[in-house]
Design a protein around this motif. Structure first.
Motif, short mmCIF file in Angstrom:
data_model
loop_
_atom_site.label_atom_id
_atom_site.label_comp_id
_atom_site.label_asym_id
_atom_site.label_seq_id
_atom_site.Cartn_x
_atom_site.Cartn_y
_atom_site.Cartn_z
N ASN A 107 1.01 -1.16 -0.38
CA ASN A 107 0.30 0.07 -0.25
C ASN A 107 0.98 0.90 0.18
OD1 ASN A 107 -2.69 -0.86 0.26
ND2 ASN A 107 -1.34 -2.12 2.42
N ILE A 108 0.47 1.58 -0.88
CA ILE A 108 1.46 3.42 -1.23
C ILE A 108 -0.07 4.45 -0.77
CG2 ILE A 108 2.49 4.60 -2.44
CD1 ILE A 108 3.10 1.86 -4.01
N VAL A 109 0.59 5.54 0.16
CA VAL A 109 -0.03 6.58 0.38
C VAL A 109 0.78 8.11 0.06
CG1 VAL A 109 -1.29 7.78 1.87
CG2 VAL A 109 -1.11 5.74 2.33
N VAL A 110 -0.19 8.70 -1.22
CA VAL A 110 1.33 9.73 -1.75
C VAL A 110 0.10 10.89 -1.05
CG1 VAL A 110 1.06 11.25 -3.50
CG2 VAL A 110 1.58 8.84 -4.06
N THR A 111 0.65 11.94 -0.20
CA THR A 111 -0.08 12.46 0.42
C THR A 111 0.58 14.23 -1.11
OG1 THR A 111 0.71 11.95 2.41
CG2 THR A 111 -0.06 14.48 2.54
N VAL A 112 -0.73 14.90 -1.52
CA VAL A 112 -0.48 15.90 -1.73
C VAL A 112 -1.27 17.10 -1.07
CG1 VAL A 112 -0.75 14.69 -4.10
CG2 VAL A 112 -2.73 15.32 -3.01
N PRO A 113 -0.55 18.06 -1.62
CA PRO A 113 -1.49 19.59 -0.04
C PRO A 113 -2.51 20.27 -0.39
CG PRO A 113 0.95 20.19 -1.02
CD PRO A 113 0.26 18.70 -2.26
N ALA A 114 -3.67 20.17 0.06
CA ALA A 114 -4.45 20.21 -0.38
C ALA A 114 -5.08 21.73 -1.29
CB ALA A 114 -6.25 20.20 1.09
N LYS A 115 -4.78 22.67 -1.01
CA LYS A 115 -4.81 23.81 -1.92
C LYS A 115 -4.20 23.23 -3.08
CE LYS A 115 -7.02 27.06 0.58
NZ LYS A 115 -7.34 27.60 1.37
N ASP A 116 -2.62 22.72 -3.42
CA ASP A 116 -1.95 22.52 -4.66
C ASP A 116 -1.56 21.31 -4.38
OD1 ASP A 116 -1.08 23.25 -6.66
OD2 ASP A 116 1.29 23.39 -5.49
N GLU A 117 -2.96 20.88 -5.80
CA GLU A 117 -2.74 19.15 -6.04
C GLU A 117 -2.14 18.84 -6.71
OE1 GLU A 117 -5.92 17.94 -5.97
OE2 GLU A 117 -7.17 17.78 -4.05
N THR A 118 -1.17 19.54 -8.20
CA THR A 118 0.17 20.03 -8.66
C THR A 118 1.26 18.92 -7.98
OG1 THR A 118 1.14 22.07 -7.77
CG2 THR A 118 -1.43 21.47 -9.49
N TYR A 119 1.59 18.30 -7.35
CA TYR A 119 2.79 17.85 -6.70
C TYR A 119 2.84 17.28 -5.31
CZ TYR A 119 3.74 21.39 -2.41
OH TYR A 119 3.50 22.15 -0.89
N VAL A 120 3.80 16.28 -5.10
CA VAL A 120 3.47 15.44 -4.44
C VAL A 120 4.26 15.90 -2.33
CG1 VAL A 120 4.12 13.13 -3.85
CG2 VAL A 120 3.19 13.83 -5.76
N ASP A 121 3.98 15.79 -1.92
CA ASP A 121 4.50 16.14 -0.26
C ASP A 121 4.83 15.22 0.21
OD1 ASP A 121 5.07 18.56 1.36
OD2 ASP A 121 2.79 18.15 2.45
N GLU A 122 4.51 14.07 0.22
CA GLU A 122 5.11 13.23 1.01
C GLU A 122 4.88 11.60 0.86
OE1 GLU A 122 4.51 10.71 5.14
OE2 GLU A 122 3.51 12.50 4.78
N VAL A 123 5.30 10.34 0.37
CA VAL A 123 5.66 9.62 -0.70
C VAL A 123 5.15 8.34 0.63
CG1 VAL A 123 5.76 7.85 -1.62
CG2 VAL A 123 5.92 9.44 -2.36
#
Length: 102
Positions: A18-34
């Motif tokens: 299972n992989i959880v990719v976290t993106v900022p809610a305001k800017d979903e154009t980049y990955v914050d954390e994997v």
């Protein structure tokens, strides 16, 4: 070498990564954390090398797209199967991190 996992009763268990990719809610154009859940065999950096989506860094800001999610899922399944985990499955979830000001 084929890698098989069994439970206490001897039943074959599939490897599910299972992989959880976290993106900022305001800017979903980049990955914050994997985050990798269920990986007990490979180093995090080894799995990240296979992926297109990577956490942002000083000189890196990976674009978050649905296409990249699909490619990463397929690439990671192939990575595991090529290393003997014939029953490997990858599930990717997207976590939208709320803005700290909300």
């Amino acid at each position: 070498m084929i890698q098989l996992r069994h439970n206490a009763l001897g039943m074959l268990l599939p490897l599910i990564l299972n992989i959880v990719v976290t993106v900022p809610a305001k800017d979903e154009t980049y990955v914050d954390e994997v985050e990798f859940v269920g990986n007990e065999t490979f180093e995090r950096k080894e799995l990240l090398r296979v992926m297109e989506l990577k956490p942002k860094g000083l000189f890196r800001k990976a674009e978050f797209t649905q296409r990249a999610l699909r490619l990463d899922s397929s690439s990671l399944e192939t990575f595991y199967v090529d290393r003997g985990f014939i029953d490997a499955a990858v599930a990717i979830a997207v976590n939208r991190r709320p803005d700290e000001n909300e």
